[in-house]
Design a protein around this motif. Structure first.
Motif, PDB file in Angstrom:
ATOM      1  N   MET A  63       0.824  -1.208   0.000  1.00 26.35           N
ATOM      2  CA  MET A  63       0.000   0.000   0.000  1.00 26.35           C
ATOM      3  C   MET A  63       0.860   1.261   0.000  1.00 26.35           C
ATOM      4  O   MET A  63       0.548   2.235  -0.696  1.00 26.35           O
ATOM      5  CB  MET A  63      -0.941   0.004   1.208  1.00 26.35           C
ATOM      6  CG  MET A  63      -1.905  -1.173   1.242  1.00 26.35           C
ATOM      7  SD  MET A  63      -3.002  -1.210  -0.165  1.00 26.35           S
ATOM      8  CE  MET A  63      -4.125   0.046   0.334  1.00 26.35           C
ATOM      9  N   LYS A  64       1.958   1.262   0.767  1.00 23.17           N
ATOM     10  CA  LYS A  64       2.834   2.429   0.802  1.00 23.17           C
ATOM     11  C   LYS A  64       3.513   2.647  -0.546  1.00 23.17           C
ATOM     12  O   LYS A  64       3.711   3.787  -0.962  1.00 23.17           O
ATOM     13  CB  LYS A  64       3.882   2.284   1.911  1.00 23.17           C
ATOM     14  CG  LYS A  64       3.294   2.455   3.296  1.00 23.17           C
ATOM     15  CD  LYS A  64       4.345   2.545   4.374  1.00 23.17           C
ATOM     16  CE  LYS A  64       4.998   1.231   4.657  1.00 23.17           C
ATOM     17  NZ  LYS A  64       5.904   1.258   5.807  1.00 23.17           N
ATOM     18  N   ARG A  66       2.222   1.825  -3.457  1.00 26.90           N
ATOM     19  CA  ARG A  66       1.196   2.231  -4.420  1.00 26.90           C
ATOM     20  C   ARG A  66       0.659   3.631  -4.122  1.00 26.90           C
ATOM     21  O   ARG A  66       0.355   4.390  -5.033  1.00 26.90           O
ATOM     22  CB  ARG A  66       0.055   1.226  -4.430  1.00 26.90           C
ATOM     23  CG  ARG A  66      -0.998   1.512  -5.498  1.00 26.90           C
ATOM     24  CD  ARG A  66      -2.074   0.448  -5.528  1.00 26.90           C
ATOM     25  NE  ARG A  66      -1.590  -0.801  -6.023  1.00 26.90           N
ATOM     26  CZ  ARG A  66      -1.887  -1.308  -7.225  1.00 26.90           C
ATOM     27  NH1 ARG A  66      -2.662  -0.648  -8.049  1.00 26.90           N
ATOM     28  NH2 ARG A  66      -1.417  -2.476  -7.584  1.00 26.90           N
ATOM     29  N   PHE A  67       0.506   3.954  -2.841  1.00 26.17           N
ATOM     30  CA  PHE A  67      -0.104   5.221  -2.443  1.00 26.17           C
ATOM     31  C   PHE A  67       0.853   5.986  -1.526  1.00 26.17           C
ATOM     32  O   PHE A  67       0.895   5.742  -0.319  1.00 26.17           O
ATOM     33  CB  PHE A  67      -1.436   4.975  -1.718  1.00 26.17           C
ATOM     34  CG  PHE A  67      -2.426   4.196  -2.527  1.00 26.17           C
ATOM     35  CD1 PHE A  67      -3.095   4.796  -3.585  1.00 26.17           C
ATOM     36  CD2 PHE A  67      -2.689   2.863  -2.242  1.00 26.17           C
ATOM     37  CE1 PHE A  67      -4.020   4.083  -4.343  1.00 26.17           C
ATOM     38  CE2 PHE A  67      -3.601   2.136  -2.989  1.00 26.17           C
ATOM     39  CZ  PHE A  67      -4.261   2.744  -4.051  1.00 26.17           C
ATOM     40  N   ILE A  70       0.309   7.256   2.196  1.00 29.55           N
ATOM     41  CA  ILE A  70       0.459   6.368   3.352  1.00 29.55           C
ATOM     42  C   ILE A  70       1.914   6.314   3.799  1.00 29.55           C
ATOM     43  O   ILE A  70       2.209   6.171   4.974  1.00 29.55           O
ATOM     44  CB  ILE A  70      -0.049   4.948   3.028  1.00 29.55           C
ATOM     45  CG1 ILE A  70      -1.548   4.987   2.740  1.00 29.55           C
ATOM     46  CG2 ILE A  70       0.236   3.991   4.176  1.00 29.55           C
ATOM     47  CD1 ILE A  70      -2.115   3.663   2.292  1.00 29.55           C
ATOM     48  N   ILE A  86      -8.464   7.385   4.946  1.00 30.48           N
ATOM     49  CA  ILE A  86      -7.500   7.368   3.834  1.00 30.48           C
ATOM     50  C   ILE A  86      -6.989   5.950   3.613  1.00 30.48           C
ATOM     51  O   ILE A  86      -6.954   5.464   2.481  1.00 30.48           O
ATOM     52  CB  ILE A  86      -6.331   8.346   4.095  1.00 30.48           C
ATOM     53  CG1 ILE A  86      -6.815   9.791   3.973  1.00 30.48           C
ATOM     54  CG2 ILE A  86      -5.166   8.067   3.138  1.00 30.48           C
ATOM     55  CD1 ILE A  86      -5.790  10.821   4.428  1.00 30.48           C
ATOM     56  N   CYS A  90      -7.638   3.683   0.345  1.00 30.45           N
ATOM     57  CA  CYS A  90      -6.509   3.127  -0.409  1.00 30.45           C
ATOM     58  C   CYS A  90      -6.653   1.610  -0.568  1.00 30.45           C
ATOM     59  O   CYS A  90      -6.354   1.060  -1.631  1.00 30.45           O
ATOM     60  CB  CYS A  90      -5.182   3.477   0.262  1.00 30.45           C
ATOM     61  SG  CYS A  90      -4.734   5.223   0.119  1.00 30.45           S
ATOM     62  N   CYS A  91      -7.134   0.946   0.472  1.00 36.73           N
ATOM     63  CA  CYS A  91      -7.369  -0.502   0.384  1.00 36.73           C
ATOM     64  C   CYS A  91      -8.428  -0.819  -0.671  1.00 36.73           C
ATOM     65  O   CYS A  91      -8.262  -1.749  -1.467  1.00 36.73           O
ATOM     66  CB  CYS A  91      -7.785  -1.068   1.736  1.00 36.73           C
ATOM     67  SG  CYS A  91      -6.479  -1.093   2.964  1.00 36.73           S
ATOM     68  N   HIS A  94      -6.929  -0.138  -4.083  1.00 36.92           N
ATOM     69  CA  HIS A  94      -5.955  -1.189  -4.395  1.00 36.92           C
ATOM     70  C   HIS A  94      -6.670  -2.450  -4.883  1.00 36.92           C
ATOM     71  O   HIS A  94      -6.292  -3.029  -5.908  1.00 36.92           O
ATOM     72  CB  HIS A  94      -5.097  -1.502  -3.169  1.00 36.92           C
ATOM     73  CG  HIS A  94      -4.231  -2.700  -3.337  1.00 36.92           C
ATOM     74  ND1 HIS A  94      -3.077  -2.676  -4.092  1.00 36.92           N
ATOM     75  CD2 HIS A  94      -4.359  -3.964  -2.875  1.00 36.92           C
ATOM     76  CE1 HIS A  94      -2.526  -3.876  -4.070  1.00 36.92           C
ATOM     77  NE2 HIS A  94      -3.293  -4.673  -3.343  1.00 36.92           N
TER      78      HIS A  94
END
Length: 152
Positions: A63-64, A66-67, A70, A86, A90-91, A94
């Motif tokens: 996640m970090k 990709r976004f 975070i 947030i 993001c999840c 994703h």
């Protein structure tokens, strides 16, 4: 069995009622369990605890990557409620993106990084009332987990 929500933390944190840590002094490497099973209840618990933490760490690393919002290493600019939303958003994004374009390059990159890490548990421990209760909770979970493992 104790039903509830617990934080899984590494051995650098103190075992408490809501924080379940690895058993200290049990040194192991996750790769060893592919060749032999756990030899006792504590090894089984540490193995499953580590597997769960690896999934969580892997998820957050992906996640970090990709976004970037975070991954920000600075002080949070949002309150806790907004930061929680947030991460949830993001999840959801994703998972949507995985369904549209199943690009595994981020996941493979994180997997490579995590496979290089070994887990070594320290042997010092602080005792207090919360720790004793946390220890009791963990031991109860461990004993039930071991009985299930042995009987299946």
């Amino acid at each position: 069995m104790f039903v509830g929500k617990y934080y899984l933390d590494d051995a650098s944190f103190m075992l408490k009622t809501q924080i379940l840590t690895l058993y200290r002094g049990i040194i192991y490497h996750l790769k060893e369990y592919s060749r032999r099973g756990p030899q006792d209840a504590r090894e089984l618990f540490n193995n499953r605890h580590s597997l769960l933490r690896n999934v969580i760490e892997r998820t957050f690393d992906v996640m970090k990557n990709r976004f970037p919002i975070i991954a920000s290493g600075t002080e949070p600019h949002y309150d806790l409620h907004t930061m929680t939303n947030i991460i949830l958003a993001c999840c959801i994004l994703h998972n949507f993106l995985r369904g549209v374009d199943n690009d595994d390059s981020l996941i493979e990159e994180v997997d490579r990084e995590l496979l290089q890490q070994d887990i070594i548990v320290s042997t010092s421990q602080v005792r207090d009332d919360d720790h004793r209760l946390g220890s009791h909770i963990r031991d109860t979970i461990v004993n039930e987990m071991w009985q299930d493992y042995v009987n299946n």
